[in-house]
Design a protein around this motif. Structure first.
Motif, PDB file in Angstrom:
ATOM      1  N   ARG A 261     -79.817  10.299 -10.621  1.00 49.01           N
ATOM      2  CA  ARG A 261     -78.614   9.800  -9.925  1.00 49.01           C
ATOM      3  C   ARG A 261     -78.000   8.666 -10.744  1.00 49.01           C
ATOM      4  O   ARG A 261     -77.965   7.500 -10.350  1.00 49.01           O
ATOM      5  CB  ARG A 261     -78.984   9.323  -8.517  1.00 49.01           C
ATOM      6  N   GLU A 262     -77.553   9.042 -11.912  1.00 49.12           N
ATOM      7  CA  GLU A 262     -76.891   8.152 -12.863  1.00 49.12           C
ATOM      8  C   GLU A 262     -75.674   8.889 -13.403  1.00 49.12           C
ATOM      9  O   GLU A 262     -75.699  10.116 -13.523  1.00 49.12           O
ATOM     10  CB  GLU A 262     -77.819   7.777 -14.018  1.00 49.12           C
ATOM     11  N   PRO A 263     -74.605   8.149 -13.757  1.00 46.27           N
ATOM     12  CA  PRO A 263     -73.401   8.839 -14.227  1.00 46.27           C
ATOM     13  C   PRO A 263     -73.538   9.473 -15.604  1.00 46.27           C
ATOM     14  O   PRO A 263     -72.751  10.354 -15.962  1.00 46.27           O
ATOM     15  CB  PRO A 263     -72.336   7.729 -14.236  1.00 46.27           C
ATOM     16  N   ALA A 264     -74.524   9.039 -16.366  1.00 49.53           N
ATOM     17  CA  ALA A 264     -74.685   9.578 -17.713  1.00 49.53           C
ATOM     18  C   ALA A 264     -76.174   9.589 -18.061  1.00 49.53           C
ATOM     19  O   ALA A 264     -76.929   8.745 -17.560  1.00 49.53           O
ATOM     20  CB  ALA A 264     -73.904   8.740 -18.721  1.00 49.53           C
ATOM     21  N   PRO A 265     -76.608  10.555 -18.886  1.00 47.79           N
ATOM     22  CA  PRO A 265     -75.825  11.586 -19.564  1.00 47.79           C
ATOM     23  C   PRO A 265     -75.323  12.645 -18.587  1.00 47.79           C
ATOM     24  O   PRO A 265     -75.979  12.943 -17.603  1.00 47.79           O
ATOM     25  CB  PRO A 265     -76.817  12.188 -20.561  1.00 47.79           C
ATOM     26  N   GLY A 266     -74.138  13.154 -18.898  1.00 50.89           N
ATOM     27  CA  GLY A 266     -73.512  14.147 -18.041  1.00 50.89           C
ATOM     28  C   GLY A 266     -72.993  15.330 -18.833  1.00 50.89           C
ATOM     29  O   GLY A 266     -73.614  15.777 -19.813  1.00 50.89           O
ATOM     30  N   GLY A 267     -71.817  15.796 -18.432  1.00 52.22           N
ATOM     31  CA  GLY A 267     -71.279  17.022 -19.002  1.00 52.22           C
ATOM     32  C   GLY A 267     -71.095  16.997 -20.504  1.00 52.22           C
ATOM     33  O   GLY A 267     -71.386  17.979 -21.197  1.00 52.22           O
ATOM     34  N   GLY A 268     -70.598  15.890 -21.032  1.00 51.07           N
ATOM     35  CA  GLY A 268     -70.357  15.827 -22.470  1.00 51.07           C
ATOM     36  C   GLY A 268     -71.637  15.898 -23.276  1.00 51.07           C
ATOM     37  O   GLY A 268     -71.711  16.599 -24.297  1.00 51.07           O
ATOM     38  N   ALA A 269     -72.664  15.172 -22.822  1.00 46.52           N
ATOM     39  CA  ALA A 269     -73.946  15.204 -23.524  1.00 46.52           C
ATOM     40  C   ALA A 269     -74.582  16.579 -23.429  1.00 46.52           C
ATOM     41  O   ALA A 269     -75.176  17.077 -24.391  1.00 46.52           O
ATOM     42  CB  ALA A 269     -74.883  14.139 -22.945  1.00 46.52           C
ATOM     43  N   VAL A 270     -74.461  17.215 -22.265  1.00 46.27           N
ATOM     44  CA  VAL A 270     -75.016  18.553 -22.098  1.00 46.27           C
ATOM     45  C   VAL A 270     -74.285  19.549 -22.998  1.00 46.27           C
ATOM     46  O   VAL A 270     -74.915  20.415 -23.628  1.00 46.27           O
ATOM     47  CB  VAL A 270     -74.957  18.979 -20.624  1.00 46.27           C
ATOM     48  N   ALA A 271     -72.958  19.442 -23.083  1.00 47.43           N
ATOM     49  CA  ALA A 271     -72.206  20.333 -23.967  1.00 47.43           C
ATOM     50  C   ALA A 271     -72.634  20.153 -25.417  1.00 47.43           C
ATOM     51  O   ALA A 271     -72.824  21.128 -26.151  1.00 47.43           O
ATOM     52  CB  ALA A 271     -70.703  20.086 -23.814  1.00 47.43           C
ATOM     53  N   ALA A 272     -72.805  18.898 -25.834  1.00 46.78           N
ATOM     54  CA  ALA A 272     -73.247  18.634 -27.205  1.00 46.78           C
ATOM     55  C   ALA A 272     -74.631  19.217 -27.449  1.00 46.78           C
ATOM     56  O   ALA A 272     -74.890  19.827 -28.499  1.00 46.78           O
ATOM     57  CB  ALA A 272     -73.246  17.132 -27.484  1.00 46.78           C
ATOM     58  N   ALA A 273     -75.532  19.043 -26.486  1.00 51.75           N
ATOM     59  CA  ALA A 273     -76.881  19.589 -26.633  1.00 51.75           C
ATOM     60  C   ALA A 273     -76.852  21.107 -26.716  1.00 51.75           C
ATOM     61  O   ALA A 273     -77.572  21.713 -27.529  1.00 51.75           O
ATOM     62  CB  ALA A 273     -77.750  19.136 -25.458  1.00 51.75           C
ATOM     63  N   ALA A 274     -76.023  21.737 -25.895  1.00 48.07           N
ATOM     64  CA  ALA A 274     -75.929  23.198 -25.910  1.00 48.07           C
ATOM     65  C   ALA A 274     -75.432  23.699 -27.262  1.00 48.07           C
ATOM     66  O   ALA A 274     -75.958  24.678 -27.809  1.00 48.07           O
ATOM     67  CB  ALA A 274     -75.002  23.669 -24.794  1.00 48.07           C
ATOM     68  N   VAL A 275     -74.425  23.028 -27.808  1.00 50.46           N
ATOM     69  CA  VAL A 275     -73.878  23.458 -29.099  1.00 50.46           C
ATOM     70  C   VAL A 275     -74.907  23.231 -30.205  1.00 50.46           C
ATOM     71  O   VAL A 275     -75.034  24.053 -31.119  1.00 50.46           O
ATOM     72  CB  VAL A 275     -72.551  22.733 -29.386  1.00 50.46           C
ATOM     73  N   ALA A 276     -75.652  22.125 -30.123  1.00 55.87           N
ATOM     74  CA  ALA A 276     -76.696  21.874 -31.112  1.00 55.87           C
ATOM     75  C   ALA A 276     -77.761  22.970 -31.056  1.00 55.87           C
ATOM     76  O   ALA A 276     -78.237  23.455 -32.092  1.00 55.87           O
ATOM     77  CB  ALA A 276     -77.327  20.499 -30.880  1.00 55.87           C
ATOM     78  N   MET A 277     -78.130  23.388 -29.853  1.00 51.35           N
ATOM     79  CA  MET A 277     -79.113  24.468 -29.726  1.00 51.35           C
ATOM     80  C   MET A 277     -78.554  25.788 -30.250  1.00 51.35           C
ATOM     81  O   MET A 277     -79.276  26.556 -30.904  1.00 51.35           O
ATOM     82  CB  MET A 277     -79.555  24.603 -28.273  1.00 51.35           C
ATOM     83  N   ALA A 278     -77.287  26.040 -29.977  1.00 55.40           N
ATOM     84  CA  ALA A 278     -76.667  27.259 -30.496  1.00 55.40           C
ATOM     85  C   ALA A 278     -76.653  27.250 -32.020  1.00 55.40           C
ATOM     86  O   ALA A 278     -76.912  28.280 -32.663  1.00 55.40           O
ATOM     87  CB  ALA A 278     -75.248  27.397 -29.950  1.00 55.40           C
ATOM     88  N   ALA A 279     -76.364  26.099 -32.607  1.00 57.51           N
ATOM     89  CA  ALA A 279     -76.349  25.983 -34.068  1.00 57.51           C
ATOM     90  C   ALA A 279     -77.744  26.216 -34.641  1.00 57.51           C
ATOM     91  O   ALA A 279     -77.909  26.888 -35.677  1.00 57.51           O
ATOM     92  CB  ALA A 279     -75.818  24.614 -34.481  1.00 57.51           C
ATOM     93  N   ALA A 280     -78.759  25.670 -33.989  1.00 59.14           N
ATOM     94  CA  ALA A 280     -80.132  25.875 -34.451  1.00 59.14           C
ATOM     95  C   ALA A 280     -80.511  27.342 -34.381  1.00 59.14           C
ATOM     96  O   ALA A 280     -81.152  27.890 -35.295  1.00 59.14           O
ATOM     97  CB  ALA A 280     -81.083  25.025 -33.600  1.00 59.14           C
ATOM     98  N   LEU A 281     -80.105  28.006 -33.307  1.00 57.92           N
ATOM     99  CA  LEU A 281     -80.401  29.432 -33.148  1.00 57.92           C
ATOM    100  C   LEU A 281     -79.685  30.264 -34.204  1.00 57.92           C
ATOM    101  O   LEU A 281     -80.259  31.212 -34.765  1.00 57.92           O
ATOM    102  CB  LEU A 281     -79.992  29.859 -31.740  1.00 57.92           C
ATOM    103  N   ALA A 282     -78.436  29.889 -34.491  1.00 56.96           N
ATOM    104  CA  ALA A 282     -77.704  30.594 -35.545  1.00 56.96           C
ATOM    105  C   ALA A 282     -78.365  30.394 -36.903  1.00 56.96           C
ATOM    106  O   ALA A 282     -78.462  31.330 -37.709  1.00 56.96           O
ATOM    107  CB  ALA A 282     -76.253  30.114 -35.584  1.00 56.96           C
ATOM    108  N   ALA A 283     -78.844  29.188 -37.167  1.00 54.07           N
ATOM    109  CA  ALA A 283     -79.522  28.922 -38.438  1.00 54.07           C
ATOM    110  C   ALA A 283     -80.774  29.781 -38.566  1.00 54.07           C
ATOM    111  O   ALA A 283     -81.059  30.350 -39.633  1.00 54.07           O
ATOM    112  CB  ALA A 283     -79.875  27.439 -38.537  1.00 54.07           C
ATOM    113  N   MET A 284     -81.533  29.898 -37.478  1.00 56.56           N
ATOM    114  CA  MET A 284     -82.726  30.730 -37.497  1.00 56.56           C
ATOM    115  C   MET A 284     -82.381  32.196 -37.759  1.00 56.56           C
ATOM    116  O   MET A 284     -83.001  32.858 -38.608  1.00 56.56           O
ATOM    117  CB  MET A 284     -83.483  30.575 -36.175  1.00 56.56           C
ATOM    118  N   ALA A 285     -81.354  32.698 -37.060  1.00 55.73           N
ATOM    119  CA  ALA A 285     -80.951  34.086 -37.264  1.00 55.73           C
ATOM    120  C   ALA A 285     -80.501  34.325 -38.698  1.00 55.73           C
ATOM    121  O   ALA A 285     -80.787  35.383 -39.284  1.00 55.73           O
ATOM    122  CB  ALA A 285     -79.842  34.453 -36.279  1.00 55.73           C
ATOM    123  N   ALA A 286     -79.811  33.344 -39.274  1.00 55.83           N
ATOM    124  CA  ALA A 286     -79.344  33.478 -40.657  1.00 55.83           C
ATOM    125  C   ALA A 286     -80.513  33.520 -41.633  1.00 55.83           C
ATOM    126  O   ALA A 286     -80.496  34.283 -42.610  1.00 55.83           O
ATOM    127  CB  ALA A 286     -78.405  32.338 -41.001  1.00 55.83           C
TER     128      ALA A 286
END
Length: 199
Positions: A21-46
Motif C-alpha cells: 500500500r505504497e504509491p510506488a513502484p507502480g505502473g511505470g516500474a512494472v512496464a520497465a520490468a516487463a520490457v527488460a524481461m522481454a529483452a532478456a527473452l529475446a536475447a536468449m532466443a537469439a
C-alpha cells in the motif's frame, strides 16, 4: 554504496513492493520490468538462433543493450513520480503569482514523469520488433519464447504510452510519440502472434 535498484531485488521482493500500500513502484516500474524481461527473452532466443539467422549474434547484442538501458528506468520512474507528488504538495499560495509557480512546478514534474515511460515505450518497440524477427526466422524451437517476448514488449509499450498520456494529455507531442511507438510494437507482436496460429 547506493541501495539496490528495484530490478536488483529478488523477483518476489519486487512483487511485494509493487503490491504494498505504497504509491510506488507502480505502473511505470512494472512496464520497465516487463520490457527488460522481454529483452532478456529475446536475447536468449537469439543466442539459440545462430544456425538459423545470419545476424543472430547482432540481434542478441542489441536485445541485451536495450535490456541494460531499460532496467534503470524502473527506478527512474519511481523518482519521477516522487517529484510529481512533491510538486502537488507545494502550498497553493495566497495570490495568483504563487499559484502560478505551483502550476509551473506541477507541469514540469508531469513532463519529467512522462519522459521516463516514453523511453520505456521506445525500448519496448525495438524489443517487439527484434523478437518478431526471431519468431519469423530464428530457431523454431524457440519460437514460443520469441513470440512471448514480442507480446510482453508490446504490452509494456502500450502501458507506457498510457502513462505518458495520463501525465501530459493525449494530444501532447510526447503522448503522440508514445502512442506511435505502441502501435509499432503492436504491429510487430501481431506478426509474431500469427505464427503461433499458423503452426
Amino acid at each position: 554504496m547506493p541501495p539496490p535498484g528495484y530490478l536488483d531485488l529478488a523477483l518476489g521482493e519486487f512483487l511485494d513492493r509493487v503490491a504494498a500500500r505504497e504509491p510506488a513502484p507502480g505502473g511505470g516500474a512494472v512496464a520497465a520490468a516487463a520490457v527488460a524481461m522481454a529483452a532478456a527473452l529475446a536475447a536468449m532466443a537469439a543466442r539459440f538462433s545462430d544456425a538459423h539467422l545470419d545476424d543472430a549474434e547482432t540481434v542478441a547484442g542489441r536485445a541485451e543493450s536495450v535490456r541494460r538501458a531499460v532496467e534503470p528506468l524502473a527506478d527512474a520512474d519511481v523518482e519521477a513520480y516522487g517529484r510529481v507528488i512533491e510538486a502537488f504538495a507545494l502550498p497553493r499560495g495566497p495570490d495568483e503569482p504563487a499559484r502560478e509557480l505551483r502550476r509551473q512546478a506541477i507541469g514540469r514534474a508531469l513532463e519529467g514523469a512522462a519522459e521516463v515511460p516514453l523511453k520505456v515505450a521506445e525500448a519496448a518497440a525495438e524489443v517487439a520488433g527484434l523478437a518478431a524477427t526471431l519468431a519469423e526466422g530464428g530457431n523454431p524451437n524457440l519460437r514460443g519464447d520469441a513470440i512471448t517476448a514480442s507480446l510482453v514488449a508490446a504490452a509494456g509499450a502500450r502501458s507506457a504510452a498510457s502513462l505518458v498520456a495520463i501525465n501530459v494529455g493525449e494530444r501532447d507531442p510526447l503522448a503522440v510519440r508514445a502512442a506511435g511507438l505502441a502501435d509499432e510494437a503492436d504491429a510487430a507482436a501481431g506478426r509474431a502472434a500469427r505464427l503461433s496460429r499458423s503452426g
